[in-house]
Every structure is written in C-alpha cells, then in structure tokens.
Enzyme design. Structure first.
Site, PDB file in Angstrom:
ATOM      1  N   ASN A 289      -6.471  -5.894   0.890  1.00 34.50           N
ATOM      2  CA  ASN A 289      -5.139  -6.477   0.730  1.00 34.50           C
ATOM      3  C   ASN A 289      -5.265  -7.839   0.079  1.00 34.50           C
ATOM      4  O   ASN A 289      -6.305  -8.469   0.176  1.00 34.50           O
ATOM      5  CB  ASN A 289      -4.501  -6.677   2.098  1.00 34.50           C
ATOM      6  CG  ASN A 289      -3.847  -5.419   2.615  1.00 34.50           C
ATOM      7  OD1 ASN A 289      -3.680  -4.449   1.882  1.00 34.50           O
ATOM      8  ND2 ASN A 289      -3.470  -5.440   3.867  1.00 34.50           N
TER       9      ASN A 289
ATOM     10  N   ALA B  88      -4.041 -11.878   9.892  1.00 32.27           N
ATOM     11  CA  ALA B  88      -4.841 -11.153   8.895  1.00 32.27           C
ATOM     12  C   ALA B  88      -3.992 -10.117   8.170  1.00 32.27           C
ATOM     13  O   ALA B  88      -3.078  -9.529   8.748  1.00 32.27           O
ATOM     14  CB  ALA B  88      -6.016 -10.463   9.579  1.00 32.27           C
TER      15      ALA B  88
ATOM     16  N   ASP C 206      -4.223  -1.128   5.754  1.00 31.06           N
ATOM     17  CA  ASP C 206      -3.650  -0.077   6.608  1.00 31.06           C
ATOM     18  C   ASP C 206      -4.503   1.179   6.603  1.00 31.06           C
ATOM     19  O   ASP C 206      -4.415   1.988   7.518  1.00 31.06           O
ATOM     20  CB  ASP C 206      -2.231   0.259   6.136  1.00 31.06           C
ATOM     21  CG  ASP C 206      -1.271  -0.868   6.487  1.00 31.06           C
ATOM     22  OD1 ASP C 206      -1.386  -1.387   7.613  1.00 31.06           O
ATOM     23  OD2 ASP C 206      -0.430  -1.239   5.640  1.00 31.06           O
TER      24      ASP C 206
ATOM     25  N   LYS D   5     -22.761   5.263  -5.441  1.00 26.34           N
ATOM     26  CA  LYS D   5     -21.593   4.895  -6.251  1.00 26.34           C
ATOM     27  C   LYS D   5     -20.914   6.161  -6.795  1.00 26.34           C
ATOM     28  O   LYS D   5     -21.599   7.050  -7.323  1.00 26.34           O
ATOM     29  CB  LYS D   5     -22.051   3.998  -7.407  1.00 26.34           C
ATOM     30  CG  LYS D   5     -20.900   3.427  -8.178  1.00 26.34           C
ATOM     31  CD  LYS D   5     -21.389   2.542  -9.317  1.00 26.34           C
ATOM     32  CE  LYS D   5     -20.236   2.151 -10.198  1.00 26.34           C
ATOM     33  NZ  LYS D   5     -20.668   1.561 -11.444  1.00 26.34           N
TER      34      LYS D   5
ATOM     35  N   ASP E  65      -4.228  -0.499  14.449  1.00 26.84           N
ATOM     36  CA  ASP E  65      -3.344  -1.660  14.311  1.00 26.84           C
ATOM     37  C   ASP E  65      -3.765  -2.699  15.358  1.00 26.84           C
ATOM     38  O   ASP E  65      -3.506  -2.536  16.557  1.00 26.84           O
ATOM     39  CB  ASP E  65      -1.884  -1.234  14.510  1.00 26.84           C
ATOM     40  CG  ASP E  65      -0.933  -2.343  14.127  1.00 26.84           C
ATOM     41  OD1 ASP E  65      -1.190  -3.509  14.499  1.00 26.84           O
ATOM     42  OD2 ASP E  65       0.050  -2.053  13.427  1.00 26.84           O
ATOM     43  N   ILE E  66      -4.429  -3.733  14.893  1.00 27.56           N
ATOM     44  CA  ILE E  66      -5.019  -4.730  15.804  1.00 27.56           C
ATOM     45  C   ILE E  66      -3.931  -5.450  16.591  1.00 27.56           C
ATOM     46  O   ILE E  66      -4.034  -5.630  17.805  1.00 27.56           O
ATOM     47  CB  ILE E  66      -5.890  -5.727  15.000  1.00 27.56           C
ATOM     48  CG1 ILE E  66      -6.999  -4.945  14.283  1.00 27.56           C
ATOM     49  CG2 ILE E  66      -6.470  -6.806  15.899  1.00 27.56           C
ATOM     50  CD1 ILE E  66      -7.726  -5.713  13.212  1.00 27.56           C
TER      51      ILE E  66
ATOM     52  N   PHE F  30       2.520 -11.336  12.117  1.00 22.12           N
ATOM     53  CA  PHE F  30       3.137 -11.701  10.855  1.00 22.12           C
ATOM     54  C   PHE F  30       3.826 -10.462  10.287  1.00 22.12           C
ATOM     55  O   PHE F  30       3.425  -9.339  10.596  1.00 22.12           O
ATOM     56  CB  PHE F  30       2.089 -12.200   9.858  1.00 22.12           C
ATOM     57  CG  PHE F  30       1.877 -13.683   9.946  1.00 22.12           C
ATOM     58  CD1 PHE F  30       1.243 -14.230  11.047  1.00 22.12           C
ATOM     59  CD2 PHE F  30       2.320 -14.526   8.935  1.00 22.12           C
ATOM     60  CE1 PHE F  30       1.061 -15.596  11.149  1.00 22.12           C
ATOM     61  CE2 PHE F  30       2.133 -15.898   9.022  1.00 22.12           C
ATOM     62  CZ  PHE F  30       1.508 -16.434  10.133  1.00 22.12           C
TER      63      PHE F  30
ATOM     64  N   LYS G  96       5.715  -3.174  17.557  1.00 20.77           N
ATOM     65  CA  LYS G  96       4.313  -3.534  17.829  1.00 20.77           C
ATOM     66  C   LYS G  96       4.157  -4.140  19.218  1.00 20.77           C
ATOM     67  O   LYS G  96       3.040  -4.356  19.678  1.00 20.77           O
ATOM     68  CB  LYS G  96       3.802  -4.505  16.771  1.00 20.77           C
ATOM     69  CG  LYS G  96       3.823  -3.891  15.362  1.00 20.77           C
ATOM     70  CD  LYS G  96       2.710  -4.427  14.504  1.00 20.77           C
ATOM     71  CE  LYS G  96       2.797  -3.860  13.100  1.00 20.77           C
ATOM     72  NZ  LYS G  96       1.551  -4.034  12.358  1.00 20.77           N
TER      73      LYS G  96
END
Ligand code: CTP
Length: 412
Positions: free
Chosen positions: A213, A277, A281, A291, A310-311, A329, A347
């Site tokens: 992200n 943070a 997702d 690779k 989901d922390i 956030f 949440k």
C-alpha cells in the site's frame, strides 16, 4: 542525588565557548553512568576550552564540530543530530550562543542543529557577570523563556576572569539533576503503555515482487513519538519506511501483515492501541520461491490472493488483553464520515481518524493531514495541519480520555 536513571534516553549536548566547558566533561560522565547516551557538538569556542578527544573518549561517541564536514553530513547530518535525541542540552550556553538561539541565527553546526531541532531544550548559561546582566542578554533570555526553553540559572561567586558576580555555570550535578527531573517528571500518559502500527506492509509474490500500500509512515511515527513525549511507554510496529526510528520509542520492524499481527500480539497487554499502518488487504496464496518469468504469450500470471488478517479488528475484539482504547484510521474516497463511522462499528474500535484520500489534497507522503476524529459522539474536524500537530492533538485527546476515566472512577 536522586536514584533515578536515564536508561534508554539520548541527549544531544552542545558545548559552546566558555571556561565552564571543563564541567561538561563531568556532566557527560554522569549521564553515561546513569545509563543515558550522549552525543556532543562542540562549537569553535567550545573547542578552545575542551578537546574533541576528551569529549569523544568520555561520551564514547563521535564528536561533531563542523557543518561542512562531508563525512559527518553524509553519516548523520545536522538535522538528524537533534532529531535522534530525547533532549537537547546546551552547557555551557555562552552569551553568543544564547543570542544566536534567540534570533534564529544558524552560522555553524551547533546553531544550525539547534534551529532544526524540534526537541525540548535545556540551557545552562555561563558568562562574565556583566555580560549576564547586560540588557541584551537579559532580553534574549526572556525571549527563550517565553518559548518554553528550560533553564538552569547560573550561580554567583568568583569568576574565572577574577571578577565576582552572577554568571558561573551551574555545577554538573545540578544540571544532571535537572535532566533526571525532566525525564522522570509525571506526564499526562505516565504509567500507560501504547502500541502503534505504522507504514505499509509488503506481501511478497516472489523474491523480487510484492503487493503493498502507499504509506510513508509519517503519521504513525509522529503519533508514536507524541505518545512517548506525553509519558507513555510506546512500542511501534512498523512496515518498511524511509524514516528514522522515533526517539524514546521501542521500534520493531516487520514486513508482512502476518508478521505485524504476531508482533502486535506479543506487545500486549497495552492500554492504548493506534493502528495507523496501511496494511495490505491481500497477500499471495503461494509465494513463488523463484522469480515469476514472463512466458512470452503476453498473458500475465494468474495471481491468487487471500485476505490478510485485520489487525485493528483483532486488537479491538472483546478479549482479556483488549487495550482500553483502540483507535483506527480510515482512508476513504467517498462518504467520509458515514463510511468511517461504519468502519468504527464494524471493526469494534473506539475511535477512528478518518481522512479523505480521494480529494485533491495530497495526503500520502505529505507532511500535512486533514482529518476527522470519529467517536461514538460524532465527528470533529481537524483542519489541514502538519502530521506532527495531528499526532499531538490525538495524544492530548487520549490523555484527556484517561484523565476523565480516572476522575470518574475516583468520584464513584
Ligand atoms: N487495518 C488493519 N489490518 C488490515 C487492514 C486494515 O489493521 N488488514 C487497519 C488500518 O491500520 C486502519 C484501519 O484498519 O487503522 C482501516 O484501514 P482501511 O484501509 O481504511 O480499511 P480496510 O479495512 O482495508 O477496508 P476498505 O479498504 O475496504 O475500506
């Protein structure tokens, strides 16, 4: 001497020109003995009264003297010198140093580092008594006091120049006592522990590529530092960022969402959790050990993703170790307040800091933020301001919350 310690505290000591510079050596010894670390900057004047070698030997650190030193600038730089300290001390603070500080003059390494500092400052003036009593010096001292600078008054007695009066630098034990007092004073969040997440997470696809992200970590790091400044014992769990670890904070570096979650769990119990943070997702169901090569048929690889834990939601769910105050956030592109309020409830967290990342305002990587504090009582707008000010406001709000709770419990 109080039996307090400076364990884990770092001090930037500026030694300016004055015969009292010899006393700074004893101050360095006292700081080191009590577990603190001390990095020193010597002005040209300071170098006349004490040598970089004696300062380096006692501090067990490199000594900084020259703003134009290519080596020092590339290794640490005049900005980081103060930013990595918990407290800046000037001892002795000469009349010239005090004047430069009052007027924002930056013409050498010490004065430039001081102008670039956002850390608390303690000065121990030292000069001839007529210089001290001179209205110019007294005006400068008043200017500094109005700015909230901490000061240890000089003493009265025989001076090195043979005259008698006020201007002798305080003794090293007294300056050391003031440093101890600064770190051990009761602060609004003293006795509370906080866990902060910051930065992005990187979810590897193969040894070269990852999904991530956008996040500079500036807001999360500023929050960790603001909570520590208010006296909280802070653990910061951060994904990959290009920022220095904040002063006075225990910082743990992780890469993936799973590592971040595990590290957060290990850091519990905590009274406060702030999840700033930008956790990815999703992560790859399989991480390729080699690779992934282009196949030549122009068809991109069929990436299979799974949802990450989901922390924030995990920390906020009812559990014996749930922090008393959990703050998340919400980065939204539309219906900011409604979406954030919904996120807060889904949440299970107590507060949400919401920002509109879909507007024309630059947020990612910027030094400023424009947010809304969402609580069960509604939304409060914090107009665009620096991320550091947002962090300070949040820390103040958290301190108010715990103070109200304490008062309510006491009243019952
Ligand atoms: N968060 C988290 N773990 C995740 C995803 C998000 O801890 N796996 C936290 C973030 O740190 C932030 C909050 O959840 O505090 C909201 O993040 P956001 O990206 O706005 O929401 P998402 O849960 O990802 O939902 P969506 O992207 O669908 O809006």
């Amino acid at each position: 001497m109080p039996s307090l310690s400076l364990n884990g505290k770092s001090i930037l000591l500026v030694i300016s020109g004055g015969i009292a510079a010899y006393k700074s050596l004893e101050l360095i010894r006292l700081i080191k003995k009590s577990g603190g670390s001390v990095r020193c900057v010597l002005t040209k004047g300071g170098e006349q009264f004490t040598t970089p070698l004696s300062v380096a030997t006692l501090s067990e650190e490199q000594v900084y003297t020259d703003i134009w030193s290519l080596k020092d600038e590339t290794e640490i730089g005049h900005i980081r010198l103060s930013r990595e300290a918990d407290l800046v001390v000037i001892a002795p603070a000469s009349a010239n140093m005090i004047a430069k500080l009052a007027h924002g003059i930056a013409d050498d390494l010490a004065s430039t580092a001081l102008l670039a500092s956002d850390k608390p400052l303690l000065i121990a003036p030292a000069m001839n008594h007529v210089m001290w009593e001179n209205p110019a010096t007294q005006d400068n001292i008043k200017t500094l006091q109005n700015r909230g600078i901490l000061q240890i008054d000089p003493g009265t007695g025989d001076m090195a120049c043979g005259e008698f009066g006020m201007g002798r630098m305080a003794e090293p034990e007294e300056i050391f006592g003031a440093i101890l007092g600064f770190f051990n004073e009761e602060k609004p969040l003293s006795g509370l522990t906080a866990l902060v997440t910051s930065g992005p997470t990187y979810e590897p696809l193969d040894p070269v590529r990852f999904i991530g992200n956008r996040s500079s970590g500036k807001q999360g790091h500023a929050i960790a530092e603001a909570l520590a400044t208010q006296g909280a014992d802070v653990t910061l769990v951060t994904g990959p960022v290009a920022l220095p670890d904040p002063a006075g904070v225990k910082t743990i570096h992780v890469e993936t969402a799973v590592e971040m979650l595990e590290t957060c769990h290990k850091a519990l119990p905590a009274d406060i959790a702030v999840c700033a943070a930008a956790v990815s997702d999703w992560s790859a169901t399989t991480i390729m050990s080699r690779k992934i090569k282009k196949r030549g048929d122009r068809i991109p690889p069929d990436l299979k993703l799974k949802e990450n834990p989901d922390i924030l939601a995990m920390l906020a769910r009812p559990a014996p170790k749930r922090p008393a105050l959990v703050i998340g956030f919400a980065a939204e592109t539309e219906n900011l307040i409604e979406a954030a309020q919904e996120k807060r409830q889904n949440k299970g967290c107590d507060w949400i800091i919401a920002n509109n990342v879909g507007s024309t305002e630059k947020i990612f990587g910027a030094d400023e933020n424009h947010v809304y504090l969402i609580t069960e009582n509604g939304a409060e707008e914090w107009k665009r301001t620096s991320k550091k000010v947002v962090a300070k406001k949040l820390a103040d709000q958290i301190a108010d919350h715990f103070l109200t709770q304490k008062t309510q419990i006491a009243a019952e």
